[in-house]
Enzyme design. Structure first.
Site, PDB file in Angstrom:
ATOM      1  NE  ARG A  35     -12.162  26.720 -21.080  1.00  0.00           N
ATOM      2  CZ  ARG A  35     -13.409  26.314 -20.900  1.00  0.00           C
ATOM      3  NH1 ARG A  35     -13.673  25.340 -20.041  1.00  0.00           N
ATOM      4  NH2 ARG A  35     -14.390  26.876 -21.560  1.00  0.00           N
ATOM      5  CE  LYS A 198     -33.021  27.652 -28.715  1.00  0.00           C
ATOM      6  NZ  LYS A 198     -33.061  27.818 -27.262  1.00  0.00           N
ATOM      7  N   GLY A 354     -18.421  29.071 -28.449  1.00  0.00           N
ATOM      8  CA  GLY A 354     -18.088  27.650 -28.430  1.00  0.00           C
ATOM      9  C   GLY A 354     -18.024  26.966 -29.784  1.00  0.00           C
ATOM     10  N   GLY A 377     -19.196  32.749 -23.073  1.00  0.00           N
ATOM     11  CA  GLY A 377     -20.157  33.676 -22.457  1.00  0.00           C
ATOM     12  C   GLY A 377     -19.537  35.021 -22.141  1.00  0.00           C
TER      13      GLY A 377
HETATM   14  P1  AMP Z   1     -25.071  28.184 -30.923  1.00  0.00           P
HETATM   15  O1  AMP Z   1     -24.653  27.483 -29.665  1.00  0.00           O
HETATM   16  O2  AMP Z   1     -26.298  29.016 -30.790  1.00  0.00           O
HETATM   17  O3  AMP Z   1     -23.913  28.921 -31.566  1.00  0.00           O
HETATM   18  O4  AMP Z   1     -25.537  27.048 -31.915  1.00  0.00           O
HETATM   19  C1  AMP Z   1     -24.660  26.106 -32.435  1.00  0.00           C
HETATM   20  C2  AMP Z   1     -25.468  24.965 -32.966  1.00  0.00           C
HETATM   21  O5  AMP Z   1     -26.355  25.423 -33.951  1.00  0.00           O
HETATM   22  C3  AMP Z   1     -24.633  23.886 -33.597  1.00  0.00           C
HETATM   23  O6  AMP Z   1     -24.689  22.740 -32.814  1.00  0.00           O
HETATM   24  C4  AMP Z   1     -25.282  23.678 -34.956  1.00  0.00           C
HETATM   25  O7  AMP Z   1     -25.465  22.325 -35.275  1.00  0.00           O
HETATM   26  C5  AMP Z   1     -26.631  24.340 -34.804  1.00  0.00           C
HETATM   27  N1  AMP Z   1     -27.173  24.785 -36.084  1.00  0.00           N
HETATM   28  C6  AMP Z   1     -26.567  25.526 -37.017  1.00  0.00           C
HETATM   29  N2  AMP Z   1     -27.362  25.690 -38.082  1.00  0.00           N
HETATM   30  C7  AMP Z   1     -28.514  25.045 -37.831  1.00  0.00           C
HETATM   31  C8  AMP Z   1     -29.715  24.843 -38.547  1.00  0.00           C
HETATM   32  N3  AMP Z   1     -29.886  25.357 -39.761  1.00  0.00           N
HETATM   33  N4  AMP Z   1     -30.684  24.117 -37.970  1.00  0.00           N
HETATM   34  C9  AMP Z   1     -30.508  23.600 -36.732  1.00  0.00           C
HETATM   35  N5  AMP Z   1     -29.396  23.751 -36.004  1.00  0.00           N
HETATM   36  C10 AMP Z   1     -28.414  24.471 -36.537  1.00  0.00           C
END
Ligand code: AMP
Length: 396
Positions: A35, A198, A354, A377
């Site tokens: 950054r 999610k 991220g 974000g």
């Molecule tokens: P996000 O911050 O929503 O982009 O989520 C990123 C996180 O999702 C990472 O730490 C991954 O380890 C997790 N992730 C990706 N695929 C899966 C999965 N199939 N089951 C659980 N966690 C997951």
């Protein structure tokens, strides 16, 4: 609207909002200076053309008062090295003493102000506090993309006091150009790849993208909400039970918009959330109880690679699996490589959020994609179609 290149900075005091919210270890050493480096072009522009740069930033989440742990003075030695001269430091971002230090700056000098968030007025967007900051400079430059979605005093309110004398720095300019190219002017086919844990975090983005893309790839944990919604067996994979109807609505909307929505057909499942778990490859809708899907499978990888390599515009947000564990990183790594390859053949690729940024860095592909966004974000909100207060404050 003026750009940073329209100003004559000679003899001017230039107040620059930067994002120096960098990670520090126990010894207050910077563990990732991305950054800070990202702000250097704007700082260099000001000082090399005879202005003095007054830098303001937040660091971490202090509780509205001084806290050594979050002092920006820890940044001074490394910043001085990067700028190539000794950076001065003011131990408060406002006040008479700071105003004097700012006034006495000579052309080419750089002053860093103490953490803005030691004053609760910063996050409150307090106008009086913003006016105190404004007194320090003749020109205001906002180059902190990571906080552009916050209506804080230093990112938004302060701009009022510089009706004409304000502009984006090079970093924000680059972020906006890259995002606008993807969202408003994409060369086709345009493919968006959405992963991560999610679906609930990304609903608005997915909805907005369905209006724009040719292909929308779903991966990562959110896959299983889509699979379960269609009646599949997802075992112990992460499923958002309250988002099943939403997943069906998104599938329907994709059909209506003629968007090719790709949901993984196979995956690597594990009997526990552990790098050393037992694993198997199955289709995504036949996962036995006690097992969970942690990465996309080989057939899905082949399908996705083909789509990505035939795309002319690519947006990637979120990993395809639990890429932090080596047993479940193949999907994410393959997708990152496919994006790099498509880029080498002329596609424009934008990576944001991220964990996809972490993945691109992990596989050392940062220089092989078109642009890696610095604002998680802020980028998500801009791509959702929202007007960011920090961007609006400069544009209006
Ligand atoms: P996000 O911050 O929503 O982009 O989520 C990123 C996180 O999702 C990472 O730490 C991954 O380890 C997790 N992730 C990706 N695929 C899966 C999965 N199939 N089951 C659980 N966690 C997951």
């Amino acid at each position: 609207m003026k750009t940073i290149d329209d100003f004559n900075f000679s003899g001017k005091k230039v107040l620059i909002r930067v994002d120096f919210n960098v990670p520090l270890n126990d010894k207050f050493e910077i563990t990732d200076d991305t950054r800070i480096r990202a702000a250097l072009p704007s700082i260099q522009k000001v000082i090399s053309s005879g202005g003095s740069a007054i830098l303001m930033s937040h660091l971490g989440r202090p509780k509205d008062a001084y806290d050594l742990k979050f002092s920006l003075k820890h940044i001074v030695p490394h910043l001085s090295e990067l700028v190539g001269e000794k950076v001065k430091f003011a131990d408060d971002c406002i006040g008479e003493k700071t105003l004097q230090i700012a006034k006495n700056l000579k052309p080419g000098e750089v002053l860093l102000l103490e953490n803005l968030r030691f004053h609760k007025e910063e996050k409150e967007g307090d106008e009086k506090f913003a006016s105190e900051l404004a007194k320090l400079g003749d020109i205001y430059i906002n180059d902190a993309f990571g906080t552009a979605h916050r209506a804080h005093a230093s990112t938004t309110i302060v701009a009022k006091f510089f009706p004409e004398e304000k502009a984006f720095g090079y970093l924000i300019e680059k972020e906006l150009t890259s995002m606008d190219k993807v969202i408003h002017n994409p060369e086709r086919p345009f493919t968006a790849i959405m992963g991560g844990a999610k679906v609930s975090d990304k609903i608005l983005l997915i909805e907005n993208l369905l209006e724009k893309v040719d292909n929308l790839i779903i991966g990562g944990g959110m896959t299983y909400t889509f699979i379960k919604a269609q009646g599949g067996e997802t075992g112990n994979s992460i499923v958002e039970e309250d988002k099943l109807q939403l997943a069906l609505d998104l599938i329907k909307k994709a059909k209506e918009k003629d968007v090719n929505l790709i949901i993984p057909v196979d995956n690597i499942i594990a009997d526990k959330f552990d790098n050393d778990a037992n694993t198997q490859i199955t289709s995504t809708d036949t996962i036995p109880d006690g097992w969970m899907g942690l990465d996309i499978g080989p057939k899905t990888i082949v399908d996705l690679k083909e789509i990505i390599q035939n795309s002319k515009t690519i947006l990637w947000n979120g990993p395809m699996g639990v890429f932090e564990m080596s047993s479940f990183q193949t999907g994410t790594k393959s997708i990152a490589e496919a994006i790099a390859e498509a880029t080498s053949k002329g596609a424009f690729s934008l990576i944001g959020g991220g964990d996809s940024v972490a993945a691109i860095n992990k596989y050392q592909l940062k220089d092989k994609v078109s642009y890696v966004s610095t604002g998680g974000g802020a980028m998500l909100e801009y791509m959702e179609g929202k007007e960011l207060p920090g961007i609006k404050a400069i544009r209006e």
